[in-house]
Write a protein that holds these residues in place. Structure first.
Motif, short mmCIF file in Angstrom:
data_model
loop_
_atom_site.label_atom_id
_atom_site.label_comp_id
_atom_site.label_asym_id
_atom_site.label_seq_id
_atom_site.Cartn_x
_atom_site.Cartn_y
_atom_site.Cartn_z
N THR A 165 39.26 50.15 37.56
CA THR A 165 39.80 50.05 36.20
C THR A 165 38.68 50.01 35.17
OG1 THR A 165 41.69 48.80 37.05
CG2 THR A 165 41.31 48.73 34.68
N MET A 194 39.40 42.39 33.31
CA MET A 194 40.55 42.67 34.17
C MET A 194 40.92 41.43 34.98
SD MET A 194 42.65 45.14 35.13
CE MET A 194 43.98 43.96 35.33
N LEU A 353 46.18 54.20 33.55
CA LEU A 353 45.61 52.86 33.58
C LEU A 353 46.68 51.77 33.55
CD1 LEU A 353 42.44 52.92 31.29
CD2 LEU A 353 42.56 52.32 33.71
N ILE A 357 46.68 48.80 36.23
CA ILE A 357 46.44 47.40 35.86
C ILE A 357 47.50 46.49 36.48
CG2 ILE A 357 46.53 45.78 33.92
CD1 ILE A 357 45.09 47.94 32.25
#
Length: 532
Positions: A165, A194, A353, A357
């Motif tokens: 990520t 993250m 993304l 996530i």
């Protein structure tokens, strides 16, 4: 799948199953809160048989469990963002065909694990199954080693998701600013960000997650549709002959077959973690039935989506070499740039993304439960602290925090040596394959020599189960062997696949831990299982 009768106090024929289910459902619906806390009567019976207390809320219903499996595995997303090795060693046709046989081979593994999850629906997963199904002579040792390998695999996998990520975000910055030179410490800071998001959602927003699981599944599918439609509508088109028949060996290997064996690691990585829902078993209602369904259906639905995505990506890739040489380090960003302007690249990458996530968030949740379970059976140092369940939240908060800290510490390695960090990530494949191989071998032994001692399973492979397990075992060993090979030659210190060294090193460390601590304090979950 057919029910398989066995001997023992927990054997229930079809009439008894129907009657018992109806009784418990009425009883739990009347009590309301008890149903949320303890699940169905089958859940209570399973926990009693395994000798484990019900410490979590069973707030994952069947569809939410399927959504959890699908969103966490995120096969099409991870195949899209981590296909470098497959393109390097195999090219267009190589990436396609290695994925096809990986999808089939992993299918046998998944249905084998699903059956075991029905027999023993516990957060422990593989190490518990080894303990319960292995020969009494070896169960304690094999279970302990498998538990360590499983913890290692899931912790490495959690770190890899956060790292990917962060590096994708750096890739997007490179698209907007060609003069930007990504720095390792910057990527590590993105990983830290993250990790903070993961911790917040898994601790403070945990009660929301079951409610939004189905929305996440819809998002997972919607993002896939958007990417597919945009690439087919706007990207240049490769001829079908190139996509399905033209192989390349850009990694330096002078044999196409050998290159394909090595390049299949991309497909294997994208197919991993399909068993994640097994580690959430103690939070799924009617887990003995719906956890295996979630594992199997999540894998096959994700796999078909990934197959369509791979075909679309390959048709839209004008040049394999140019994709590999893209300054962002991600071939998929190169493909996007051939189809849409800069703003479109940013938009499409953001679309990827978002589900990635949430996949990282769910991955940490599953990792924490597996770590918690092994600590609950005294398999880890500081087991009492790790296995503590927060009384208010009904969550393994300490295990969640520990998993986040480990991800952060592993990401620091990247600042000093990207090669070392990549070796830890690739270790995820080998360690998981080890746990699959040992657990499948043990259940095969139990089926062949002592089938009458197997627990009740409401999701069964039937009379062909041993043969399905045998194919799964052969494929697991095949994938394990090739996971240790370097992706290109000539082999240097940077290109060498150090995962084999780490795998052997961790195996030796687990042996030492067994001698020093494990053989004295670790008994294995089988000692709590009630067989009479």
């Amino acid at each position: 799948m057919a029910d398989t009768p066995v001997k023992g106090a927990h054997v229930r024929n079809e009439e008894q199953l129907v009657a018992t289910t109806g009784f418990h459902q009425l009883e739990l619906e009347a009590s309301g809160k008890e149903g949320i806390e303890s699940g169905t009567g089958f859940d209570q019976d399973d926990m009693t048989r395994m000798g484990k207390p019900q410490e979590f809320k069973r707030n994952l219903r069947p569809l939410a469990a399927l959504s959890f499996a699908s969103v966490l595995q995120a096969t099409w997303e991870f195949i899209l963002i981590s296909n470098y090795e497959g393109l390097l060693d195999g090219g267009l046709a190589g990436l396609f065909w290695t994925y096809v046989w990986t999808f089939v081979g992993f299918g046998f593994i998944i249905v084998s694990l699903s059956e075991m999850a029905s027999m023993a629906p516990t957060s422990g997963g593989q190490y518990h199954w080894v303990s319960e199904f292995a020969s009494p002579r070896y169960q304690k040792f094999l279970s302990y080693i498998t538990g360590w390998m499983s913890v290692l695999a899931w912790q490495a996998g959690a770190a890899s998701g956060s790292f990917l990520t962060g590096t994708i975000i750096q890739g997007l910055i490179s698209v907007r600013n060609p003069d930007y030179e990504p720095q390792k410490w910057q990527g590590t800071l993105f990983v830290f960000a993250m990790i903070l998001i993961i911790y917040f959602f898994n601790v403070y927003a945990a009660s929301w997650m079951p409610r939004i699981q189905n929305l996440l599944l819809a998002l997972h599918i919607l993002c896939w549709v958007v990417v597919i439609v945009v690439l087919w509508a706007m990207a240049p088109r490769q001829p079908a002959k190139a996509v399905f028949t033209e192989f390349s060996t850009l990694g330096g290997w002078n044999n196409v077959g050998l290159a394909l064996m090595i390049g299949q690691i991309s497909a294997i990585y994208g197919s991993l973690s399909s068993d994640a829902t097994a580690h959430m078993s103690e939070e799924v209602r009617d887990a003995g039935r719906y956890v295996p369904i979630a594992i199997a259906w999540g894998y096959f639905s994700n796999g078909l989506m990934a197959l369509i995505l791979i075909i679309t990506l390959l048709f839209a890739m004008p040049s394999v070499q140019a994709a590999l040489d893209d300054p962002t380090g991600f071939p998929f960003i190169y493909v996007f740039a051939q189809a849409v302007p800069e703003a479109g690249v940013n938009g499409l990458t953001a679309i990827i993304l978002i589900p990635v996530i949430f996949s990282n968030i769910l991955f940490n949740a599953s990792t924490a439960r597996q770590t918690y379970a092994f600590a609950r059976d005294k398999g880890l140092p500081f087991s009492s602290w790790i296995s503590t369940v927060n009384a208010k939240r009904k969550l393994p908060v300490n295990a969640i925090g520990l998993s986040c800290v480990i991800s952060g510490l592993l990401s620091l390695i990247n600042i000093g040596s990207e090669t070392a960090f990549n070796a830890i990530i690739s270790l995820n494949v080998a360690a998981l394959m080890w746990t699959y191989a040992v657990s499948i071998t043990c259940v095969m032994w139990r089926k062949i020599y002592h089938p009458e001692t197997l627990p009740v399973r409401r999701w069964s492979l039937g009379k062909y189960g041993v043969w399905v397990n045998a194919v799964a075992l052969l494929y697991t060993l095949f994938a394990l062997f090739w996971s240790f090979w370097p992706t290109e030659i000539p082999v240097t210190l940077d290109s060498f696949n150090w995962s084999v060294v780490l795998f052997v090193g961790i195996f030796i460390i687990s042996l030492v831990m067994y001698v020093v601590m494990g053989r004295r304090v670790y008994k294995g979950p089988v000692v709590d299982v009630k067989r009479d």
